[in-house]
Design an enzyme around this catalytic site. Structure first.
Site, PDB file in Angstrom:
ATOM      1  N   GLY A  46       0.944  -5.939 -11.569  1.00  0.00           N
ATOM      2  CA  GLY A  46       1.410  -5.270 -12.777  1.00  0.00           C
ATOM      3  C   GLY A  46       2.925  -5.319 -12.852  1.00  0.00           C
ATOM      4  O   GLY A  46       3.604  -5.503 -11.830  1.00  0.00           O
ATOM      5  N   GLN A  51      11.301  -2.699 -15.412  1.00  0.00           N
ATOM      6  CA  GLN A  51      11.546  -3.438 -14.170  1.00  0.00           C
ATOM      7  C   GLN A  51      12.326  -4.726 -14.408  1.00  0.00           C
ATOM      8  O   GLN A  51      12.879  -5.288 -13.458  1.00  0.00           O
ATOM      9  CB  GLN A  51      10.222  -3.783 -13.471  1.00  0.00           C
ATOM     10  CG  GLN A  51       9.534  -2.571 -12.870  1.00  0.00           C
ATOM     11  CD  GLN A  51       8.251  -2.989 -12.168  1.00  0.00           C
ATOM     12  OE1 GLN A  51       7.224  -3.149 -12.807  1.00  0.00           O
ATOM     13  NE2 GLN A  51       8.316  -3.184 -10.863  1.00  0.00           N
ATOM     14  N   CYS A  95       5.051  -1.955  -4.998  1.00  0.00           N
ATOM     15  CA  CYS A  95       5.729  -2.194  -6.280  1.00  0.00           C
ATOM     16  C   CYS A  95       6.678  -3.366  -6.107  1.00  0.00           C
ATOM     17  O   CYS A  95       7.356  -3.461  -5.077  1.00  0.00           O
ATOM     18  CB  CYS A  95       6.507  -0.932  -6.665  1.00  0.00           C
ATOM     19  SG  CYS A  95       7.432  -1.084  -8.200  1.00  0.00           S
ATOM     20  N   LEU A  96       6.742  -4.234  -7.105  1.00  0.00           N
ATOM     21  CA  LEU A  96       7.642  -5.380  -7.022  1.00  0.00           C
ATOM     22  C   LEU A  96       9.106  -4.943  -6.940  1.00  0.00           C
ATOM     23  O   LEU A  96       9.945  -5.696  -6.473  1.00  0.00           O
ATOM     24  CB  LEU A  96       7.439  -6.306  -8.228  1.00  0.00           C
ATOM     25  CG  LEU A  96       6.087  -7.031  -8.288  1.00  0.00           C
ATOM     26  CD1 LEU A  96       5.963  -7.812  -9.588  1.00  0.00           C
ATOM     27  CD2 LEU A  96       5.901  -7.940  -7.082  1.00  0.00           C
ATOM     28  N   HIS A 137       0.302   3.442 -12.392  1.00  0.00           N
ATOM     29  CA  HIS A 137       1.577   3.036 -11.790  1.00  0.00           C
ATOM     30  C   HIS A 137       2.537   2.474 -12.846  1.00  0.00           C
ATOM     31  O   HIS A 137       3.722   2.835 -12.887  1.00  0.00           O
ATOM     32  CB  HIS A 137       1.284   1.994 -10.698  1.00  0.00           C
ATOM     33  CG  HIS A 137       2.477   1.412 -10.028  1.00  0.00           C
ATOM     34  ND1 HIS A 137       2.791   1.643  -8.703  1.00  0.00           N
ATOM     35  CD2 HIS A 137       3.460   0.586 -10.493  1.00  0.00           C
ATOM     36  CE1 HIS A 137       3.909   0.992  -8.394  1.00  0.00           C
ATOM     37  NE2 HIS A 137       4.330   0.342  -9.462  1.00  0.00           N
ATOM     38  N   GLU A 138       2.005   1.605 -13.709  1.00  0.00           N
ATOM     39  CA  GLU A 138       2.877   0.962 -14.710  1.00  0.00           C
ATOM     40  C   GLU A 138       3.313   1.959 -15.791  1.00  0.00           C
ATOM     41  O   GLU A 138       4.454   1.923 -16.257  1.00  0.00           O
ATOM     42  CB  GLU A 138       2.180  -0.245 -15.342  1.00  0.00           C
ATOM     43  CG  GLU A 138       1.765  -1.346 -14.362  1.00  0.00           C
ATOM     44  CD  GLU A 138       2.859  -1.784 -13.399  1.00  0.00           C
ATOM     45  OE1 GLU A 138       4.049  -1.730 -13.750  1.00  0.00           O
ATOM     46  OE2 GLU A 138       2.507  -2.163 -12.265  1.00  0.00           O
ATOM     47  N   HIS A 141       6.150   3.925 -14.652  1.00  0.00           N
ATOM     48  CA  HIS A 141       7.436   3.225 -14.783  1.00  0.00           C
ATOM     49  C   HIS A 141       8.096   3.521 -16.134  1.00  0.00           C
ATOM     50  O   HIS A 141       9.322   3.615 -16.226  1.00  0.00           O
ATOM     51  CB  HIS A 141       7.239   1.708 -14.676  1.00  0.00           C
ATOM     52  CG  HIS A 141       7.279   1.166 -13.269  1.00  0.00           C
ATOM     53  ND1 HIS A 141       8.358   1.347 -12.432  1.00  0.00           N
ATOM     54  CD2 HIS A 141       6.381   0.437 -12.564  1.00  0.00           C
ATOM     55  CE1 HIS A 141       8.117   0.746 -11.263  1.00  0.00           C
ATOM     56  NE2 HIS A 141       6.920   0.193 -11.318  1.00  0.00           N
TER      57      HIS A 141
END
Ligand code: NI
Length: 168
Positions: A46, A51, A95-96, A137-138, A141
């Site tokens: 995701g 981000q 997470c990226l 999670h997204e 963000h």
């Protein structure tokens, strides 16, 4: 399409509230295409617009829960909202923007969301397991929340491998 740089946890842009998307134009489509390329290239599940430095409410989530023989696909969720949640799961999350670090986070087992597609049409989607985790999670963000603020505790590499083993 072009790769975009992924902000890391030190960068203040990750902790800001994102504004709704109001224009479903070529610029949005370009952003989504670039995010897709960036997500796939980084091997994530995701990615949220903040981000890549864009403070707008748009996220991508890969649906990995598909029947044998069917292709995974990517949800494009614009202005997403969580409609319903059910159950609970406790598991590793990463997470990226926080490369190489994983922690235990509680999330609902099933999540129903409502969102707009890239042309502004509203639709609903339901995710289970990893997809439900990813929806939460997204969307976090978009509200400036990084998973590290929700972890019960961070995991060592060895613990992470044990978790992966248990899931098989
Ligand atoms: Ni993330």
């Amino acid at each position: 399409m072009a790769l975009r740089n992924i902000l890391t946890k030190e960068q203040p842009g990750l902790y800001k509230q994102c504004r709704p998307v109001t224009k479903f134009d070529e610029r949005l489509h370009q952003l989504l295409d670039d995010m897709k390329e960036t997500l796939l290239s980084a091997n994530g599940v995701g990615l949220a617009a903040p981000q890549v430095g864009v403070l707008r409410r748009a996220v991508l989530v890969i649906e990995t829960n598909v029947p044998e023989g069917e292709e995974e696909f990517i949800y494009e969720l614009i202005n997403p909202e969580i409609l319903e949640t059910e159950g609970e799961q406790d598991g590793p999350e990463g997470c990226l923007s926080v490369p190489g670090e994983y922690g235990l986070v509680k999330r609902p087992m099933r999540v129903k969301v409502r969102a707009q597609d890239r042309d502004g049409n509203w639709f609903e989607a339901e995710g289970e397991g990893l997809t439900a985790r990813c929806f939460c999670h997204e969307i976090d963000h978009l509200n400036g929340i990084v998973f590290t603020s929700k972890v019960e505790r961070m995991l060592t590499q060895e613990e992470l491998e044990n978790w992966a083993g248990e899931e098989d």
